[in-house]
Design a protein around this motif. Structure first.
Motif, PDB file in Angstrom:
ATOM      1  N   ARG A   1      16.099  37.491   8.508  1.00 48.00           N
ATOM      2  CA  ARG A   1      16.713  37.194   7.288  1.00 48.00           C
ATOM      3  C   ARG A   1      17.406  38.405   6.786  1.00 48.00           C
ATOM      4  N   TYR A   2      16.717  39.490   7.301  1.00 40.12           N
ATOM      5  CA  TYR A   2      17.587  40.741   6.815  1.00 40.12           C
ATOM      6  C   TYR A   2      17.536  42.013   7.847  1.00 40.12           C
TER       7      TYR A   2
ATOM      8  N   GLY B   1       7.026  34.745  12.001  1.00 40.08           N
ATOM      9  CA  GLY B   1       7.056  35.173  10.519  1.00 40.08           C
ATOM     10  C   GLY B   1       7.704  34.123   9.807  1.00 40.08           C
ATOM     11  N   ASN B   2       8.586  33.306  10.288  1.00 37.86           N
ATOM     12  CA  ASN B   2       9.127  32.341   9.255  1.00 37.86           C
ATOM     13  C   ASN B   2       8.219  31.097   9.219  1.00 37.86           C
TER      14      ASN B   2
ATOM     15  N   LEU C   1       7.011  34.554   5.811  1.00 35.62           N
ATOM     16  CA  LEU C   1       7.026  36.060   5.619  1.00 35.62           C
ATOM     17  C   LEU C   1       8.671  36.131   5.666  1.00 35.62           C
ATOM     18  N   GLU C   2       9.003  37.193   5.147  1.00 36.69           N
ATOM     19  CA  GLU C   2      10.513  37.530   5.307  1.00 36.69           C
ATOM     20  C   GLU C   2      10.403  38.539   6.205  1.00 36.69           C
ATOM     21  N   VAL C   3      11.353  38.407   7.259  1.00 35.91           N
ATOM     22  CA  VAL C   3      11.405  39.100   8.511  1.00 35.91           C
ATOM     23  C   VAL C   3      12.592  39.875   8.454  1.00 35.91           C
ATOM     24  N   VAL C   4      12.453  41.250   8.707  1.00 40.96           N
ATOM     25  CA  VAL C   4      13.516  42.170   8.714  1.00 40.96           C
ATOM     26  C   VAL C   4      13.163  43.065   9.976  1.00 40.96           C
ATOM     27  N   ALA C   5      14.955  43.083  10.638  1.00 39.31           N
ATOM     28  CA  ALA C   5      14.780  43.654  11.982  1.00 39.31           C
ATOM     29  C   ALA C   5      15.359  45.206  11.575  1.00 39.31           C
ATOM     30  N   GLU C   6      14.674  46.091  12.333  1.00 38.97           N
ATOM     31  CA  GLU C   6      14.848  47.485  12.134  1.00 38.97           C
ATOM     32  C   GLU C   6      15.956  48.011  13.342  1.00 38.97           C
TER      33      GLU C   6
END
Length: 811
Positions: A783-784, A756-757, A761-766
């Motif tokens: 990142r988030y 993603g990086n 793209l902005e990578v968000v971990a859920e």
């Protein structure tokens, strides 16, 4: 002479004679009566005079006893012609003088006797001076002689009256003859000469007479009548011509009609027939006139006696009758179906049966074809749902009555849509035909194979035995054979196509289930197979029924929840991994049931999706969350660089109004599109990729951001990253949950984050719940993050307090 005596002048003269005689007789009678009264008065005067003259001498003769004087007095009285006897008596009654003669017997005595007495006796007293006693003079008057002059005068009066009446009648006769009879004879003669066919060519006239009386009026009226009759005849001839032409046209029309028209009397003889009927019977309309219906018995399958009986009933009751279908045979032996109307009709002086028959042979064929089409599928020619409902009801009753079991197999092809989408509907239709043929090959003669529509089929297995265990085994065996045969390759042109199927099975009869319930149960079992991975069979059980019933109940509750605005929103913060700053939030839908309390989104979201309510509810989520963020922005708690994440369901995304509804919401709420982030899943992407990209691109041009949610759970997600206009990549929590203990999950998270990086793209971990998980994702370049470590989803008031702090310290 007979004509003369019957003529008007003679009859008028005859009437005149009678009238004249009556009038003359009446006048003569009056005159005679007057004369009679006058004559009677004169006779009485003469008698009085004779009495006055003879009384004194007769009295002296008695006084002096002078018989000679007495005789002289008697003789003197006899000098009157009407006195026929005289006697003089003294005071003692002694007759002292007498004179008599025989009365003349004339021809009028009988008349005198009718009007008075023939002989009338008159007496007068004879007084003697100085004596109280007196004598008496008697004389007899002959009234016939006294009235002789009256009779002569009356005869003259009567004769003159008769002569006068005769001449009057004669004059009247000639007057009537010349003034009335002769003109009438002339008119009658002219009338006899009138041509009945052309009465207007002749006129009545009174020759040689100038008059303006009733006869003239009669002549004028007669001429007017002749003109009227001539005009009426002309009109009648014109009407007759029109009627003849009309009759010819009607005959032509009747002969041109594609229906049979005929009329039969009560004996069964044809009065007339049109050309269509005659042609069918291989004859002519003229030849049919007078023929008996039994002459054509070889052309129809009904007993002629029954036909005549029906005709007589219609004729006698004057009520029409209908024969919905009667069979006829043409000369070639081909059967024709006829729909016949039999109606009473006045035909001259009798009532006949008018018979009109329509050929419904083609209609019957069309009806049979339409009935077949109504109960069969056009593509596979298998029975359809309508046929299935009727047949299954019959099989349920039969199995319940005869105590045996059957089975209903609900078959759905797996991922059949891919074939239509990739190869087109002709390829899909070919596969459906192959499947139908294979199902028919497996089913027995008494079984029923039905196509419900699309890629859904139903097989009804009949009479699987009286033992339910054996029936279940047989149903399972046949279902496996069906699954196996359907899975065999299907060839379309040079392509080899593979398709599997999911089969749901329900056993019947069931006391609590009818046709529609059985179909629903089998459908429920089939969807259970779909949920478990497809390409298998599944029997329906109580758990499935309860689950299906709960879904229906929940669907109704969700409808009411939407109407009563019983939904609410919670927000979960998105946090910067390095700074702990809140950079946005994800809006999550919540439902607090009035009886069941808080219902998990994992339970009610799928029901919203399958029922279609997700479209309206999803739009409600967008509008309500935008309004909430707009309020926080007004309070200074939300900045333009923060983003609101909203989950978009596949069904909502594919709605034709989705793009317009989103634009309208942004415009009405005055919300900046850059702050909105739509989270989509692989389920949206895999259905019509091109359409998905177009929709995303349209919304992206408005400034809306897209996040690919649950990344890594689909086998093709990586290939989509090259095409989809996404800016955020969200790693599914299933990889993050075990990242600290599972090396494979660590490798996957690290790989996804690095990819993603590298793609910008902005990578968000859920699903980050621990500090260790947070440290690992930070090392891998995420990142988030979102998760319970930062905060559980909270209501707007609680999230407002978080926004006031701006930074979240890991819990």
């Amino acid at each position: 002479m007979q004509g003369f005596f019957q003529g008007i002048s003679f009859r008028l003269a005859k009437v005149g004679v009678i009238v004249a005689l009556l009038v003359g007789s009446l006048m003569s009678a009056v005159q005679i009566y007057i004369d009679f009264q006058a004559q009677s008065k004169d006779v009485n005067n003469l008698i009085a005079l004779a009495t006055d003259v003879s009384t004194p001498p007769a009295a002296r003769a008695i006084h002096t006893l002078d018989n000679m004087l007495a005789n002289e007095v008697a003789e003197g009285l006899m000098g009157f012609d009407f006195i026929v006897a005289v006697t003089i008596e003294d005071e003692l009654g002694n007759e002292i003088a007498e004179s008599r003669r025989i009365p003349v017997n004339s021809s009028t005595v009988w008349v005198t006797k009718q009007i008075t007495q023939h002989l009338v006796v008159h007496s007068a007293p004879l007084y003697i001076p100085g004596q109280d006693d007196h004598g008496l003079i008697n004389f007899v008057v002959d009234m016939d002689a006294a009235l002789a002059s009256f009779y002569k005068h009356s005869a003259v009066v009567i004769s003159i009256g008769l002569i006068r009446s005769f001449f009057l009648v004669l004059i009247l006769f000639f007057a009537f003859h010349y003034l009335l009879t002769k003109p009438l004879i002339s008119i009658a003669s002219q009338i006899k000469q009138i041509n009945p066919g052309s009465p207007g060519e002749q006129r009545l006239s009174l020759r040689g007479l100038r008059r303006d009386d009733e006869l003239k009026q009669l002549v004028n009226s007669g001429n007017q009548l002749l003109d009227a009759v001539d005009l009426a005849l002309a009109k009648r001839r014109a009407v007759e011509v029109v009627l003849r032409k009309s009759e010819e046209h009607v005959r032509q029309i009747i002969d041109s009609l594609p229906v049979w028209v005929g009329a039969r009397n009560k004996d069964g003889h044809y009065i007339f027939a049109n050309k269509a009927l005659a042609d069918f019977l291989n004859t002519s309309p003229e030849a049919m006139r007078g023929s008996h219906i039994s002459d054509f018995a070889s052309y129809f399958l009904t007993d002629p006696a029954e036909v005549i009986a029906l005709d007589n009933e219609v004729i006698s009751t004057r009520l029409s009758a209908q024969i919905w279908e009667e069979k006829w045979l043409n000369a070639g032996g081909e059967e024709h179906s006829m729909h016949t109307h039999v109606m009473p009709m006045e035909f001259y002086d009798e009532v006949v049966a008018l018979v009109v028959s329509s050929d419904i042979t083609e209609l019957k064929k069309a009806q049979a074809q339409m009935e077949h089409m109504a109960y069969h599928d056009a593509l596979t020619d298998l029975p359809n749902r309508s046929y299935l409902v009727e047949r299954l009801e019959e099989e349920i009753r039969k199995s319940d009555r005869q105590n045996f079991f059957g089975a209903l197999l609900f078959i759905d092809l797996d991922q059949f849509k891919y074939i239509n989408d990739s190869l087109g509907h002709p390829a899909g239709d070919g596969v459906l035909k192959h499947v139908a043929q294979r199902l028919m090959a497996i089913a027995s003669e008494n079984d029923v194979v039905v196509r419900l529509g699309g890629d859904e089929f139903v097989v009804v297995l009949t009479n699987l035995g009286e033992d339910i265990s054996g029936a279940i085994l047989k149903a399972e065996e046949i279902a496996e054979r069906i699954r196996s045969h359907v899975s065999e390759p299907h060839y379309y042109h040079d392509l080899e196509l593979h398709v599997t199927c999911s089969v749901g099975i329900v056993i019947y009869p069931d006391e609590e289930a009818g046709v529609h319930e059985l179909l629903r149960f089998a459908d429920t079992a089939m969807y259970q197979v779909k949920e478990q991975g497809r390409d298998a069979i599944q029997f329906f059980n109580k758990y499935m029924a309860d689950k299906a019933r709960n879904v229906l109940v929940m669907e109704g509750d969700l409808h009411r929840a939407l109407e009563m605005e019983a939904f609410s929103l919670q927000f979960q913060p998105r946090v910067n991994v390095l700074t702990g700053e809140i950079v946005g939030a994800e809006a999550l839908l919540r439902w607090n049931h009035p009886e069941r309390g808080a219902v998990s989104p994992a339970v009610f979201i799928p029901v919203l999706e399958t029922s279609g309510l997700i479209v309206d509810v999803g739009m409600w989520v967008i509008e309500r969350s935008l309004q909430q963020v707009k309020e926080w922005q007004r309070m200074g708690l939300w900045t333009r660089n923060m983003r609101l994440g909203v989950n978009i369901s596949p069904r909502q995304f594919r709605s034709s109004q989705f793009v317009d509804d989103v634009k309208r919401a942004l415009r009405d709420i005055e919300f900046s599109a850059e702050m909105l982030e739509m989270e989509i899943t692989e389920g949206i992407v895999i259905h019509n990729l091109e359409e998905t990209i177009n929709t995303m691109t349209t919304l992206q041009t408005q400034g809306i951001n897209f996040a690919l949610d649950d990344f890594g759970t689909g086998y093709s997600s990586i290939s989509y990253l090259k095409k989809l206009p996404v800016s955020i990549l969200k790693i599914d929590q299933s990889f993050v949950r075990d990242i600290t203990v599972d090396r494979n999950d660590r490798v996957l998270v690290e790989t996804i984050s690095a990819m993603g990086n590298m793609l910008g793209l902005e990578v968000v971990a859920e699903g980050v719940e621990t500090q260790d998980q947070l440290e690992l994702i930070s090392q891998y370049g995420c990142r988030y993050y979102q998760g319970y470590l930062a905060s559980r989803p909270v209501d707007p008031n609680a999230f407002e307090l978080m926004l006031e702090k701006k930074v979240i310290a890991p819990q």
